[in-house]
Design a protein around this motif. Structure first.
Motif, PDB file in Angstrom:
ATOM      1  N   ALA A 162       8.792-136.106 -30.276  1.00  0.00           N
ATOM      2  CA  ALA A 162       8.238-134.980 -31.033  1.00  0.00           C
ATOM      3  C   ALA A 162       6.860-135.345 -31.537  1.00  0.00           C
ATOM      4  O   ALA A 162       6.558-136.523 -31.760  1.00  0.00           O
ATOM      5  N   VAL A 163       6.026-134.360 -31.689  1.00  0.00           N
ATOM      6  CA  VAL A 163       4.740-134.546 -32.336  1.00  0.00           C
ATOM      7  C   VAL A 163       4.828-133.909 -33.714  1.00  0.00           C
ATOM      8  O   VAL A 163       5.325-132.799 -33.863  1.00  0.00           O
ATOM      9  N   PHE A 164       4.372-134.652 -34.716  1.00  0.00           N
ATOM     10  CA  PHE A 164       4.450-134.189 -36.094  1.00  0.00           C
ATOM     11  C   PHE A 164       3.075-133.761 -36.577  1.00  0.00           C
ATOM     12  O   PHE A 164       2.057-134.292 -36.151  1.00  0.00           O
ATOM     13  N   GLY A 165       3.081-132.793 -37.479  1.00  0.00           N
ATOM     14  CA  GLY A 165       1.826-132.307 -37.999  1.00  0.00           C
ATOM     15  C   GLY A 165       1.922-131.942 -39.466  1.00  0.00           C
ATOM     16  O   GLY A 165       2.984-131.968 -40.079  1.00  0.00           O
ATOM     17  N   VAL A 166       0.782-131.588 -40.028  1.00  0.00           N
ATOM     18  CA  VAL A 166       0.651-131.284 -41.454  1.00  0.00           C
ATOM     19  C   VAL A 166       0.999-129.826 -41.699  1.00  0.00           C
ATOM     20  O   VAL A 166       0.306-128.940 -41.239  1.00  0.00           O
ATOM     21  N   SER A 167       2.079-129.609 -42.433  1.00  0.00           N
ATOM     22  CA  SER A 167       2.475-128.232 -42.749  1.00  0.00           C
ATOM     23  C   SER A 167       1.579-127.625 -43.817  1.00  0.00           C
ATOM     24  O   SER A 167       1.514-126.406 -43.960  1.00  0.00           O
ATOM     25  N   GLY A 168       0.910-128.480 -44.603  1.00  0.00           N
ATOM     26  CA  GLY A 168       0.123-128.004 -45.737  1.00  0.00           C
ATOM     27  C   GLY A 168       0.940-127.847 -46.998  1.00  0.00           C
ATOM     28  O   GLY A 168       0.402-127.533 -48.054  1.00  0.00           O
ATOM     29  N   LEU A 169       2.244-128.110 -46.895  1.00  0.00           N
ATOM     30  CA  LEU A 169       3.139-127.997 -48.045  1.00  0.00           C
ATOM     31  C   LEU A 169       3.342-129.349 -48.706  1.00  0.00           C
ATOM     32  O   LEU A 169       3.166-130.408 -48.086  1.00  0.00           O
ATOM     33  N   ALA A 185      -1.300-127.974 -26.222  1.00  0.00           N
ATOM     34  CA  ALA A 185      -2.271-129.014 -26.551  1.00  0.00           C
ATOM     35  C   ALA A 185      -1.936-130.325 -25.871  1.00  0.00           C
ATOM     36  O   ALA A 185      -1.025-130.417 -25.078  1.00  0.00           O
ATOM     37  N   GLY A 186      -2.692-131.391 -26.243  1.00  0.00           N
ATOM     38  CA  GLY A 186      -2.615-132.662 -25.543  1.00  0.00           C
ATOM     39  C   GLY A 186      -1.423-133.496 -25.915  1.00  0.00           C
ATOM     40  O   GLY A 186      -0.446-133.033 -26.457  1.00  0.00           O
ATOM     41  N   LEU A 187      -1.508-134.816 -25.602  1.00  0.00           N
ATOM     42  CA  LEU A 187      -0.463-135.812 -25.830  1.00  0.00           C
ATOM     43  C   LEU A 187       0.804-135.415 -25.107  1.00  0.00           C
ATOM     44  O   LEU A 187       1.842-135.162 -25.692  1.00  0.00           O
ATOM     45  N   GLY A 188       0.715-135.351 -23.794  1.00  0.00           N
ATOM     46  CA  GLY A 188       1.890-135.048 -23.006  1.00  0.00           C
ATOM     47  C   GLY A 188       2.385-133.641 -23.225  1.00  0.00           C
ATOM     48  O   GLY A 188       3.576-133.366 -23.136  1.00  0.00           O
ATOM     49  N   GLY A 189       1.457-132.726 -23.549  1.00  0.00           N
ATOM     50  CA  GLY A 189       1.861-131.331 -23.730  1.00  0.00           C
ATOM     51  C   GLY A 189       2.298-130.997 -25.128  1.00  0.00           C
ATOM     52  O   GLY A 189       2.767-129.901 -25.401  1.00  0.00           O
ATOM     53  N   LEU A 190       2.169-131.955 -26.070  1.00  0.00           N
ATOM     54  CA  LEU A 190       2.598-131.700 -27.445  1.00  0.00           C
ATOM     55  C   LEU A 190       1.480-132.053 -28.403  1.00  0.00           C
ATOM     56  O   LEU A 190       0.661-132.918 -28.158  1.00  0.00           O
ATOM     57  N   VAL A 191       1.461-131.392 -29.573  1.00  0.00           N
ATOM     58  CA  VAL A 191       0.587-131.796 -30.669  1.00  0.00           C
ATOM     59  C   VAL A 191       1.301-131.598 -31.985  1.00  0.00           C
ATOM     60  O   VAL A 191       2.366-131.025 -32.040  1.00  0.00           O
ATOM     61  N   GLY A 192       0.695-132.054 -33.100  1.00  0.00           N
ATOM     62  CA  GLY A 192       1.389-131.905 -34.371  1.00  0.00           C
ATOM     63  C   GLY A 192       0.436-131.747 -35.525  1.00  0.00           C
ATOM     64  O   GLY A 192      -0.759-131.868 -35.389  1.00  0.00           O
ATOM     65  N   ILE A 193       1.006-131.503 -36.687  1.00  0.00           N
ATOM     66  CA  ILE A 193       0.241-131.276 -37.892  1.00  0.00           C
ATOM     67  C   ILE A 193       1.030-131.747 -39.112  1.00  0.00           C
ATOM     68  O   ILE A 193       2.228-131.782 -39.078  1.00  0.00           O
ATOM     69  N   ALA A 194       0.381-132.158 -40.280  1.00  0.00           N
ATOM     70  CA  ALA A 194       1.062-132.527 -41.531  1.00  0.00           C
ATOM     71  C   ALA A 194       0.136-132.359 -42.709  1.00  0.00           C
ATOM     72  O   ALA A 194      -1.009-132.092 -42.506  1.00  0.00           O
TER      73      ALA A 194
END
Length: 403
Positions: free
Chosen positions: A162-169, A10-19
């Protein structure tokens, strides 16, 4: 597809995230999903994983928490990526170019670095919870609607962006994030990895302000504000699947509900949803309730060995600063011109703190006038104001400031 492999596409310099805090996924399973974050087998360092296994180290203590957090203490509030983190954020002077509205009373998280001021509306963060941004360094902006807490941090892990994202936890009703470098799980409020290879690693937290859009724009007329998707990109692409004029947590701050029902909070010294700002120093934690601070006008206090000043704007935006300026501990008061004790003053006015012949902006800590005008007050708090139950969950021995 493995989560790290997906992020690399994915984007952002080859990184994406979720939380994530809460959402549409099944609740209460305790299943961590993914790999590294839910494996319960921390590796030796917080650098990028190489696939080689390592023995599980003994649990360690971080403040009052034993790490890694047991898997059965995690509760699922949403599916992984069900709350899509923002990557490649887009900013503008206002929301005039989008269909959604942003009023002066809308709350934002404000961040300033090297004179670059940006606002992140809760109207967006309620739906996305994480923004992966970049100033002079990679910056992580997070908000947990269930805890009412904003945390901003440097998103590098051992020097790796690092790209952070939503784990859903959820843990203690708080947002649990994962990262794209180590695939670990992170507590938003703790600012620390709680499971996975990076367990025990702390993020470097950055100053931020919870305020209204009107207050923030009055302090920083040149500020830019985050635009909602589809203008900003998310881990799920540039599609607008949310009504940003609707608060998905409307009424939550006034209800008896704590989180999504897995919190046995029982400290009744304050209403669980009372808004507080917390200061932790020298092993001492103290919470300052918004109503008490507003009644006092200004609180000059000492937490551990740290002298602090705490105050609130007419809109209820709480701030806490170190009272030491230019080598001396100052005693502060509210400038009479901006201290509207009945709460009916100009709700976008720039409130001012005064010590002697010098003044500082209440929301920013920036020197305004007088012999100390070239100084800036240092934040005494690492997290924004938040609900009492969230502060007490993470600081069970906390004191409460009383007038």
């Amino acid at each position: 597809m493995h989560r790290r492999a997906f992020l690399a596409t994915a984007g952002l310099g080859g990184l994406v995230g979720i939380a994530g805090c809460a959402g549409s996924g099944p609740a209460g399973s305790g299943d961590t999903g993914g790999s590294g974050g839910g494996s319960g087998t921390p590796r030796q360092s917080a650098t990028a994983t190489d696939g080689s296994p390592a023995s599980v180290p003994p649990p360690e203590r971080f403040r009052n928490v034993e790490l890694p957090v047991p898997e059965d203490e995690l509760n699922r509030g949403a599916s992984e990526d069900g709350i899509p983190a923002i990557v490649d954020p887009v900013f503008a002077d206002d929301w005039s170019a989008v269909d959604d509205s942003l009023s002066d009373d809308s709350r934002v998280i404000g961040v300033v670095r090297d004179g670059d001021a940006r606002a992140y509306p809760l109207a967006v963060l309620n739906w996305h919870e994480i923004v992966n941004d970049s100033f002079d360094l990679p910056v992580l902006v997070t908000y947990c609607p269930l805890c009412g807490s904003g945390v901003v941090a440097d998103r590098r892990i051992d020097g790796h962006p690092a790209v952070f994202g939503v784990s859903g936890l959820l843990w203690n009703s708080d947002l649990v994030m994962y990262d794209s470098v180590t695939d670990s799980l992170w507590s938003q409020l703790l600012g620390t990895a709680i499971r996975g290879p990076a367990t025990g690693t702390e993020l470097t937290l950055l100053p931020a302000t919870m305020a209204t859009w009107g207050e923030w724009r009055a302090e920083y007329p040149e500020t830019r504000v985050l635009l909602p998707p589809p203008e900003s990109n998310t881990v799920r692409g540039r599609r607008q699947a949310r009504d940003y004029d609707r608060d998905p947590y409307a009424g939550y701050d006034r209800s008896a509900r704590i989180g999504i029902g897995y919190n046995d909070f029982s400290d009744d010294r304050l209403d669980p949803k009372a808004s507080v700002i917390g200061v932790y120093a020298d092993g001492v934690a103290r919470a300052y309730p918004r109503e008490a601070v507003w009644e006092a006008g200004v609180v000059n206090d000492t937490v551990g060995d740290l002298p602090v000043v705490v105050s609130a704007s007419v809109n209820g935006s709480l701030v806490a600063y170190d009272r030491r300026v230019a080598g001396e501990t100052q005693s502060f008061e509210r400038d009479p011109a901006t201290a509207t004790g009945d709460g009916t003053g100009d709700r976008t006015a720039s409130a001012v703190l005064r010590a002697g012949d010098s003044t500082w902006g209440l929301l920013t800590g920036e020197g305004r006038a007088g012999p100390l005008a070239d100084t800036r007050l240092r934040r005494a708090n690492d997290r924004s104001q938040l609900f009492w139950f969230a502060w007490a969950d993470f600081h069970p021995e906390t004191e409460i400031w009383r007038p």
